[in-house]
Scaffold this motif. Structure first.
Motif, PDB file in Angstrom:
ATOM      1  N   UNK A 117       0.824  -1.216   0.000  1.00 37.82           N
ATOM      2  CA  UNK A 117       0.000   0.000   0.000  1.00 37.82           C
ATOM      3  C   UNK A 117       0.857   1.264   0.000  1.00 37.82           C
ATOM      4  N   UNK A 118       0.514   2.201  -0.879  1.00 35.66           N
ATOM      5  CA  UNK A 118       1.163   3.503  -0.907  1.00 35.66           C
ATOM      6  C   UNK A 118       0.112   4.579  -1.159  1.00 35.66           C
ATOM      7  N   UNK A 119       0.449   5.813  -0.773  1.00 38.80           N
ATOM      8  CA  UNK A 119      -0.381   6.982  -1.065  1.00 38.80           C
ATOM      9  C   UNK A 119       0.085   7.583  -2.388  1.00 38.80           C
ATOM     10  N   UNK A 120      -0.875   8.019  -3.211  1.00 42.90           N
ATOM     11  CA  UNK A 120      -0.544   8.685  -4.466  1.00 42.90           C
ATOM     12  C   UNK A 120      -1.574   9.744  -4.781  1.00 42.90           C
ATOM     13  N   UNK A 121      -1.403  10.414  -5.914  1.00 41.69           N
ATOM     14  CA  UNK A 121      -2.365  11.454  -6.292  1.00 41.69           C
ATOM     15  C   UNK A 121      -2.365  11.655  -7.803  1.00 41.69           C
ATOM     16  N   UNK A 122      -3.440  12.293  -8.272  1.00 46.85           N
ATOM     17  CA  UNK A 122      -3.660  12.566  -9.692  1.00 46.85           C
ATOM     18  C   UNK A 122      -3.720  14.070  -9.937  1.00 46.85           C
ATOM     19  N   UNK A 123      -3.172  14.493 -11.076  1.00 47.33           N
ATOM     20  CA  UNK A 123      -3.316  15.883 -11.514  1.00 47.33           C
ATOM     21  C   UNK A 123      -3.422  15.906 -13.036  1.00 47.33           C
ATOM     22  N   UNK A 124      -3.839  17.061 -13.543  1.00 45.46           N
ATOM     23  CA  UNK A 124      -3.923  17.215 -14.998  1.00 45.46           C
ATOM     24  C   UNK A 124      -2.626  17.743 -15.594  1.00 45.46           C
ATOM     25  N   UNK A 125      -1.709  18.247 -14.757  1.00 45.61           N
ATOM     26  CA  UNK A 125      -0.444  18.751 -15.286  1.00 45.61           C
ATOM     27  C   UNK A 125       0.687  18.417 -14.320  1.00 45.61           C
ATOM     28  N   UNK A 126       1.893  18.436 -14.858  1.00 42.81           N
ATOM     29  CA  UNK A 126       3.053  18.010 -14.088  1.00 42.81           C
ATOM     30  C   UNK A 126       3.402  18.987 -12.972  1.00 42.81           C
ATOM     31  N   UNK A 127       3.180  20.272 -13.193  1.00 44.39           N
ATOM     32  CA  UNK A 127       3.487  21.258 -12.150  1.00 44.39           C
ATOM     33  C   UNK A 127       2.628  21.026 -10.923  1.00 44.39           C
ATOM     34  N   UNK A 128       1.349  20.745 -11.124  1.00 48.58           N
ATOM     35  CA  UNK A 128       0.473  20.491  -9.988  1.00 48.58           C
ATOM     36  C   UNK A 128       0.890  19.217  -9.257  1.00 48.58           C
ATOM     37  N   UNK A 129       1.347  18.224  -9.987  1.00 52.00           N
ATOM     38  CA  UNK A 129       1.811  16.990  -9.366  1.00 52.00           C
ATOM     39  C   UNK A 129       2.936  17.297  -8.379  1.00 52.00           C
ATOM     40  N   UNK A 130       3.841  18.181  -8.791  1.00 47.31           N
ATOM     41  CA  UNK A 130       4.957  18.553  -7.922  1.00 47.31           C
ATOM     42  C   UNK A 130       4.510  19.444  -6.768  1.00 47.31           C
ATOM     43  N   UNK A 131       3.559  20.349  -7.005  1.00 44.75           N
ATOM     44  CA  UNK A 131       3.078  21.224  -5.930  1.00 44.75           C
ATOM     45  C   UNK A 131       2.475  20.398  -4.788  1.00 44.75           C
ATOM     46  N   UNK A 132       1.727  19.382  -5.134  1.00 49.12           N
ATOM     47  CA  UNK A 132       1.168  18.498  -4.098  1.00 49.12           C
ATOM     48  C   UNK A 132       2.300  17.748  -3.404  1.00 49.12           C
ATOM     49  N   UNK A 133       3.288  17.334  -4.181  1.00 50.32           N
ATOM     50  CA  UNK A 133       4.431  16.641  -3.592  1.00 50.32           C
ATOM     51  C   UNK A 133       5.180  17.485  -2.582  1.00 50.32           C
ATOM     52  N   UNK A 134       5.261  18.789  -2.813  1.00 49.70           N
ATOM     53  CA  UNK A 134       5.947  19.676  -1.881  1.00 49.70           C
ATOM     54  C   UNK A 134       5.263  19.695  -0.518  1.00 49.70           C
ATOM     55  N   UNK A 135       3.962  19.467  -0.511  1.00 53.55           N
ATOM     56  CA  UNK A 135       3.214  19.433   0.747  1.00 53.55           C
ATOM     57  C   UNK A 135       3.315  18.058   1.402  1.00 53.55           C
TER      58      UNK A 135
END
Length: 391
Positions: free
Chosen positions: A168-186
């Motif tokens: 089991x791991x946590x993940x997330x979805x976005x429509x663009x790569x920048x948003x993927x990284x912004x969530x990662x920063x949090x």
């Protein structure tokens, strides 16, 4: 304000609105959470009405959700999951099948089906999912989104209904790569990327998909070669993908029964036949089968550790093809699932992070390619995804 559920992605008990903390780095954004994540005061449904009826409201909010709220994002609903996250199709017999906004006649993929649907359909900016056997990567492939399966253990799993703990791991979805990284920063903290080394192309993984899929992905491979530079062609698994898949299924099944067997035996919940069958197979895993599977897993880990250097970017197809049509049944469905799991099980067995890049299409539908790396290389992958998107 009632949720906009025209895509059928939010669960009936998931009409939850919590504003984020003002002034945070994600202020003004909306997110949704798969109905495996606890939200204080609400019952987590886990995709099954009997689970919903036999559990109390959560007494605390999952830390991954809390971090996003603290960063200013607003929680905008709980999303449908396949029952107890034990499927990759995106079909829930109790709550329905969320719409794949990219290809409405095709499956969204599961088990994070509602989360992927909400993001692909523009109802939220990003959404939390989980990935055990591919439940972020496959939906991202099917719906044309960026999606990350983080390194095993990278993000805390408190307040999360488990399926198989060691996968089991946590993940997330976005429509663009920048948003993927912004969530990662949090969720992962400040950026700490490695410089990329070689592009390691898993030729045997590409051999697992059809010629049409390989042809559609080839331009993306060339883009990755141009972005990363040095390339190295390898056989990821010199043994047998059937053996890796069997090991994955035995360990996952055993852990799933350990997590939920007592509740299933006591409650006798109404479940889709294929979900019930998977739990029953997990109940029957013998000590000898488990030991053999663990030995295969250890060999797979040793193989990846010997093959990849820090900074290496592993390249492979995300799934065996575009999203399957909704009415696929029988032998075709079984063949699709087996081919797909052979591609998704390596990351689960070895704990790798993996990012789906939605950069190809086939038959007018999204088709993803994946980049992966050694455990802990999540930021390297997110930075590379941004670099490719900006090119």
């Amino acid at each position: 304000m009632a949720l906009d559920n025209r895509l059928g992605c939010f669960c009936p008990h998931g009409d939850i609105h919590i504003e984020g903390k003002p002034g945070g780095p994600l202020s003004g954004l909306r997110f949704a959470a798969k109905d495996l994540f606890d939200v204080e005061g609400h019952v987590t449904g886990a995709g099954n009405p009997d689970w919903l009826a036999t559990h109390e409201p959560a007494t605390a909010t999952a830390s991954s959700v809390s971090k996003l709220l603290e960063a200013g994002a607003a929680l905008h609903g709980k999303t449908i999951t396949d029952e107890l996250a034990y499927s990759l199709a995106g079909v829930n017999m109790h709550y329905g099948t969320p719409v794949n906004a990219a290809c409405p006649d095709r499956l969204p993929g599961g088990s994070s089906s509602g989360s992927v649907s909400a993001v692909a359909g523009g109802l939220v900016d990003f959404a939390l999912g989980t990935d055990t056997g591919g439940s972020v990567r496959v939906p991202a492939n099917n719906c044309g989104l960026y999606g990350i399966r983080t390194s095993h253990g990278r993000i805390a799993k408190d307040g999360l209904v488990p399926l198989a703990e060691s996968f089991d791991t946590v993940g997330w979805f976005t429509r663009d790569a920048r948003m993927l990284a912004r969530v990662g920063e949090v969720l992962m903290g400040p950026r700490a990327p490695l410089p990329t080394g070689r592009l390691v192309i898993a030729t045997d993984c590409f051999d697992l998909v059809g010629e049409d899929v390989r042809a559609a992905l080839q331009p993306v491979v060339q883009t990755l070669i141009a972005a990363v530079g040095p390339r190295h062609y390898v056989t990821l698994n010199p043994d047998s993908y059937d053996a890796w898949l069997a090991a994955f299924r035995h360990i996952q099944g055993h852990e799933a029964w350990q997590a939920h067997g007592a509740w299933i035996t006591r409650t006798r919940p109404k479940m889709a036949p294929e979900i019930a069958e998977r739990f029953d197979l997990g109940r029957q895993v013998t000590a000898a089968q488990l030991a053999e599977a663990q030995a295969v897993r250890e060999k797979a880990r040793q193989r990846l550790a010997a093959l990849l250097r820090p900074g290496d970017v592993l390249c492979l197809p995300t799934s065996s093809g575009p999203a399957p049509v909704k009415n696929m049944t029988g032998a075709a469905e079984g063949a699709y699932r087996a081919a797909m799991l052979k591609l998704t099980c390596p990351a689960g067995l070895t704990g790798l992070p993996q990012v789906n890049l939605p950069l190809a299409k086939l038959d007018g539908c999204p088709l993803g390619i994946s980049i992966a790396g050694l455990p802990g290389s999540d930021w390297m992958l997110l930075d590379l995804a941004e670099k490719l998107a900006a090119a």
